[in-house]
Structure formats: structure tokens, C-alpha cells
Design a protein around this motif. Structure first.
Motif, PDB file in Angstrom:
ATOM      1  N   HIS A  61      58.952  43.152  11.296  1.00  0.00           N
ATOM      2  CA  HIS A  61      59.933  42.430  12.063  1.00  0.00           C
ATOM      3  C   HIS A  61      59.131  41.576  13.076  1.00  0.00           C
ATOM      4  O   HIS A  61      59.635  40.418  13.264  1.00  0.00           O
ATOM      5  N   LEU A 188      67.207  44.230  15.771  1.00  0.00           N
ATOM      6  CA  LEU A 188      66.504  43.022  15.182  1.00  0.00           C
ATOM      7  C   LEU A 188      67.321  41.647  15.511  1.00  0.00           C
ATOM      8  O   LEU A 188      66.648  40.660  16.187  1.00  0.00           O
ATOM      9  N   ALA A 242      63.694  39.551   9.079  1.00  0.00           N
ATOM     10  CA  ALA A 242      63.298  39.122  10.455  1.00  0.00           C
ATOM     11  C   ALA A 242      63.417  37.733  10.613  1.00  0.00           C
ATOM     12  O   ALA A 242      64.114  37.077  11.392  1.00  0.00           O
TER      13      ALA A 242
END
Length: 271
Positions: A61, A188, A242
Motif C-alpha cells: 500500500h 488505506l 492503493a
């Protein structure tokens, strides 16, 4: 990543860079004020990435978010900048310059982020994809302008439109594949929103847009360039997730900024 996404990522990158070459200004240099703003567009989110690494964000990520920053400025940001009354020539300069700079930047980023996992075959693929997808089409486009300037000028506008459609198609395909997974990735999304907030902080200036302040342009990054590398990286699905997480607040903030400028909701500070 599947074959359709791979093909669309490479095709859209080619179309974007080739059309940029055909529409490029004569020179890529400009005023120091733009240079300072551009450096801030890398420096502030770079500091944010270091903070996220310290907080333990998952490595794939973190790499995906970092690629979004390193990939440079996006053509959709240049379009929004023009709609807000900005300098179209300078927008083109920044997009082209940052896209070419992205090739070595993303190579170094992958090498540093992956550390011992970044073996030479992987780094070679990253560099090759950057050169083939970003640098080569630009060089070929400039070559066409020198060899057949009449043909290059005729192709410039249609290719720019096709490139825009290809980028929209790429974003739509990625959204269809990743958004269902993204809705539960709260950490995230917060991390991506933090980086977008730092880009907003970097883009706020004292000048009106039409006087040369690249607010909207610095905010929108070249996600296609970041996506292009995903297929050769470890855990490509998580890296792509991501990138999508970054794109959601990025496009929302850019569209809101455009609306503010178009409707006069933001009052610039006078010098």
C-alpha cells in the motif's frame, strides 16, 4: 492484473505521451515560482509517505501511494487547470517534464521501497516499462513533428481526445475491479486522503490561477503511469488497490476545486 488491464494501461500511456509530444510547447522551462510550487508538490507528500512508513502502513500500500506521487502530474489535471483559467502552455510543460522525470524516480522508488526484494530482473522490468511507456512515445512524437510537422499537427487534436478516452476507460476498469474491496480499507483510505491533503497544502498559493499558480495541476497525478508498473511488482493487486485509494480523494478534491474556481467561491489572496 488481467490482460485487458495490462493492454489498456500500456496503450493509454502511449497515447498520452505521444499526444503530449505533438502538443508540446517549444521549451519546457518557465518561472521560478512554478518551480517552487512543483518541488512542494513532491516534498510535502514525500514527508507524508515517510510518516506513513513509520506508522506501519502495509508495504504494498505504501508503494502504491508512493508511485502515485512519483508518477508526475496528470493530463486530466492540466485539463482542469485550463478550465479554471490557467496557463495551458505551462500546464503542458509541467505534465511533460514530470512524466519524463517519473521514469528514474519510480525506478529509484521501487529499489528503495522493496530493498532486498528488489532483484535486478524486477528493477530491469520497472525501468524498461518506464522507458517504453513514458519516454519512447514522447521521443517518437517529437520525431514525427520534426519529420512530418504537417501530419503531426493534424494528428495532435484527435490523438489528445483518444488519449483522454483511453485514460477514462482505464480508470473505469480499475474502479470496477477494486472499489468493492476498497470500501472496507479504512486505514488505506485515510492514508491516501492524508497525502491528497498535503498536495492541497502544496498547491495553495497567493496568485490567481490565470496568473500562474498551478493549484489544480499539482493535485492530479499521473495514475496511468503508476498503474503501468503494477503488473511487474510484488502483490500487484494490493499496489493497485492503493492507487485506487489515492485516486478517489484526488479526483473528488480536484473537481471540488474546479467548481470553487468556476463559481467564484474561493477568494484569492492579493499580493
Amino acid at each position: 492484473m488481467n490482460a485487458a488491464l495490462d493492454l489498456l494501461a500500456l496503450g493509454s500511456a502511449w497515447l498520452v505521451m505521444f499526444s503530449l509530444a505533438l502538443n508540446a510547447p517549444a521549451t519546457l522551462t518557465r518561472s521560478g515560482g512554478w518551480l517552487v510550487a512543483t518541488l512542494l508538490g513532491y516534498l510535502l507528500p514525500g514527508l507524508g509517505l515517510l510518516a506513513l512508513a513509520g506508522l506501519g502502513l502495509a508495504p504494498p500500500h505504501l508503494l502504491g501511494l508512493a508511485l502515485c506521487i512519483a508518477a508526475g502530474f496528470g493530463t486530466s489535471g492540466a485539463a482542469l487547470h485550463r478550465l479554471a483559467g490557467g496557463d495551458a502552455q505551462q500546464a503542458a510543460r509541467l505534465v511533460i517534464g514530470s512524466s519524463l522525470l517519473a521514469v528514474p524516480l519510480m525506478f529509484l522508488l521501487v529499489a528503495v521501497t522493496l530493498g532486498s526484494a528488489a532483484q535486478m530482473p524486477l528493477l530491469g522490468k520497472v525501468l524498461l516499462l518506464g522507458l517504453l511507456g513514458q519516454a519512447l512515445p514522447y521521443v517518437l512524437g517529437r520525431g514525427l513533428l520534426r519529420w512530418r510537422p504537417d501530419l503531426g499537427r493534424r494528428l495532435a487534436a484527435p490523438l489528445e481526445r483518444v488519449a483522454g478516452v483511453a485514460v477514462i476507460g482505464l480508470i473505469a476498469l480499475i474502479a470496477q475491479q477494486t472499489l468493492p474491496r476498497l470500501v472496507v480499507q479504512v486505514e488505506l483510505l485515510v492514508a491516501a486522503s492524508l497525502l491528497v491533503g498535503l498536495l492541497l497544502a502544496a498547491s495553495l498559493g497567493r496568485q490567481r490561477v490565470h496568473e500562474g499558480n498551478p493549484q489544480l495541476l499539482l493535485l492530479v497525478r499521473n495514475l496511468g503511469g503508476a498503474i503501468l508498473l503494477t503488473r511487474v511488482l510484488p502483490e500487484p493487486g494490493e499496489v493497485l488497490l492503493a492507487i485506487t485509494a489515492f485516486g478517489v480523494p484526488m479526483y473528488a478534491a480536484a473537481l471540488l476545486g474546479l467548481l470553487c474556481y468556476r463559481h467564484g467561491l474561493r477568494q484569492p489572496i492579493e499580493d
